[in-house]
Design a protein around this motif. Structure first.
Motif, PDB file in Angstrom:
ATOM      1  N   ALA A  35       3.751   8.956  -2.181  1.00 25.95           N
ATOM      2  CA  ALA A  35       4.538   8.467  -3.324  1.00 25.95           C
ATOM      3  C   ALA A  35       5.689   9.418  -3.581  1.00 25.95           C
ATOM      4  O   ALA A  35       5.479  10.588  -3.907  1.00 25.95           O
ATOM      5  CB  ALA A  35       3.656   8.342  -4.558  1.00 25.95           C
ATOM      6  N   LEU A  39       4.383   5.705  -9.292  1.00 27.02           N
ATOM      7  CA  LEU A  39       3.970   4.343  -8.943  1.00 27.02           C
ATOM      8  C   LEU A  39       3.138   3.686 -10.044  1.00 27.02           C
ATOM      9  O   LEU A  39       2.890   2.481  -9.973  1.00 27.02           O
ATOM     10  CB  LEU A  39       3.153   4.364  -7.646  1.00 27.02           C
ATOM     11  CG  LEU A  39       3.831   4.959  -6.405  1.00 27.02           C
ATOM     12  CD1 LEU A  39       2.875   4.913  -5.227  1.00 27.02           C
ATOM     13  CD2 LEU A  39       5.117   4.196  -6.081  1.00 27.02           C
ATOM     14  N   LEU A  54      -0.376  -0.372  -9.348  1.00 25.86           N
ATOM     15  CA  LEU A  54       0.672   0.515  -8.853  1.00 25.86           C
ATOM     16  C   LEU A  54       1.844  -0.308  -8.300  1.00 25.86           C
ATOM     17  O   LEU A  54       1.665  -1.454  -7.863  1.00 25.86           O
ATOM     18  CB  LEU A  54       0.118   1.420  -7.744  1.00 25.86           C
ATOM     19  CG  LEU A  54      -1.058   2.325  -8.111  1.00 25.86           C
ATOM     20  CD1 LEU A  54      -1.528   3.087  -6.890  1.00 25.86           C
ATOM     21  CD2 LEU A  54      -0.688   3.270  -9.246  1.00 25.86           C
ATOM     22  N   LYS A  55       3.007   0.280  -8.302  1.00 22.06           N
ATOM     23  CA  LYS A  55       4.186  -0.366  -7.742  1.00 22.06           C
ATOM     24  C   LYS A  55       4.094  -0.407  -6.216  1.00 22.06           C
ATOM     25  O   LYS A  55       3.625   0.535  -5.589  1.00 22.06           O
ATOM     26  CB  LYS A  55       5.453   0.382  -8.153  1.00 22.06           C
ATOM     27  CG  LYS A  55       5.701   0.438  -9.649  1.00 22.06           C
ATOM     28  CD  LYS A  55       6.929   1.289  -9.962  1.00 22.06           C
ATOM     29  CE  LYS A  55       7.146   1.432 -11.461  1.00 22.06           C
ATOM     30  NZ  LYS A  55       8.303   2.309 -11.766  1.00 22.06           N
ATOM     31  N   ASN A  80       3.510  -5.735  -7.265  1.00 18.15           N
ATOM     32  CA  ASN A  80       2.599  -4.620  -7.544  1.00 18.15           C
ATOM     33  C   ASN A  80       1.277  -4.813  -6.813  1.00 18.15           C
ATOM     34  O   ASN A  80       0.923  -5.924  -6.413  1.00 18.15           O
ATOM     35  CB  ASN A  80       2.337  -4.495  -9.048  1.00 18.15           C
ATOM     36  CG  ASN A  80       3.600  -4.222  -9.832  1.00 18.15           C
ATOM     37  OD1 ASN A  80       4.486  -3.493  -9.372  1.00 18.15           O
ATOM     38  ND2 ASN A  80       3.712  -4.819 -11.010  1.00 18.15           N
TER      39      ASN A  80
END
Length: 248
Positions: A35, A39, A54-55, A80
């Motif tokens: 990451a 996120l 989370l993204k 997502n």
């Protein structure tokens, strides 16, 4: 040029979705995801399932055996990813940190056993306290219900003293009005052995008990200068009463 950019992004996404690390131990379970930015979107905890949104597209599907978390699944909705962590027992929220371009999702279980031990300890102490209270109550009731003269009658009578002859058998000297009663007490019954009405003798008995001496001093109730004949007579009287009590 556009094709190269598209291919680069595609390979980046594929590499992103495949690169995660799962550390397993009895104390914690840690999921590490690449990451470069934050996120995190949201999270929730319901009974034994912890959900983390989370993204991006993050593919994590693991079946875990013999640990506090039994399974991890992921669902991507085009924007997502929802990660679901299934616990063997009640779930908990992880500690989330960002280190060196990685997102660390760390479930720490070291505190759970301690809480369980503390619960068991409190239960044990509670049961122990209840048992002690029951024993104290039983002893108190047994003492109260025991057939024993141990209190005064307000205004007219009082207990002068007691002599334990043997376990469960006692001689009690009880004053009622102007008379002293010699009472034999056993676990089965209470018997009147004798009564003393002579005023001088009663005064000497009461004086002897007021000095709070032991059983050997009961033979000296009739004064300090008692000759051997009086002592023998007193011993015979007490012996006769004791033998009468033992036969009850």
């Amino acid at each position: 040029m556009i094709k190269k950019v598209i291919l680069f992004l595609l390979f980046s996404v594929l590499a992103f979705t495949s690169q995660y690390k799962l550390d397993l131990s009895d104390d914690h379970i840690k999921l590490v995801i690449p990451a470069n930015s934050n996120l995190f979107v949201s999270d929730s905890l319901q009974e034994n399932v912890y959900s983390l949104v989370l993204k991006g597209n993050i593919s994590v599907n693991e079946d875990i055996w013999g640990y506090n978390i039994s399974k991890i699944t992921s669902q991507y909705d085009g924007k997502n990813t929802k990660l679901d962590f299934y616990f063997e027992k009640k779930g908990l929220k992880p500690e989330i940190e960002y280190k060196n371009g990685k997102m660390e999702i760390d479930f720490i279980f070291s505190s759970v056993p301690n809480k369980e031990k503390s619960v068991y300890l409190r239960m044990f102490l509670g049961i122990l306290i209840i048992l002690v209270l029951i024993l104290v109550l039983y002893w108190f009731l047994k003492l109260m219900l025991k057939r024993n003269i141990s209190s005064d009658i307000p205004g007219i009578g009082r207990l002068l003293g007691k002599v334990d002859i043997m376990p469960g058998k006692t001689l009690a000297f009880y004053e009622l009005l102007n008379t002293i009663y010699l009472i034999g007490i056993t676990t089965d019954n209470i018997t009147l052995l004798d009564k003393i009405e002579d005023e001088i003798v009663c005064d000497r008995i009461k004086e002897g008990f007021s000095r709070k001496k032991d059983f050997s001093s009961y033979l000296k109730f009739f004064g300090k200068e008692i000759d051997s004949t009086e002592i023998d007579m007193t011993q015979e009287i007490i012996k006769e009463k004791v033998e009468k009590l033992k036969r009850k």
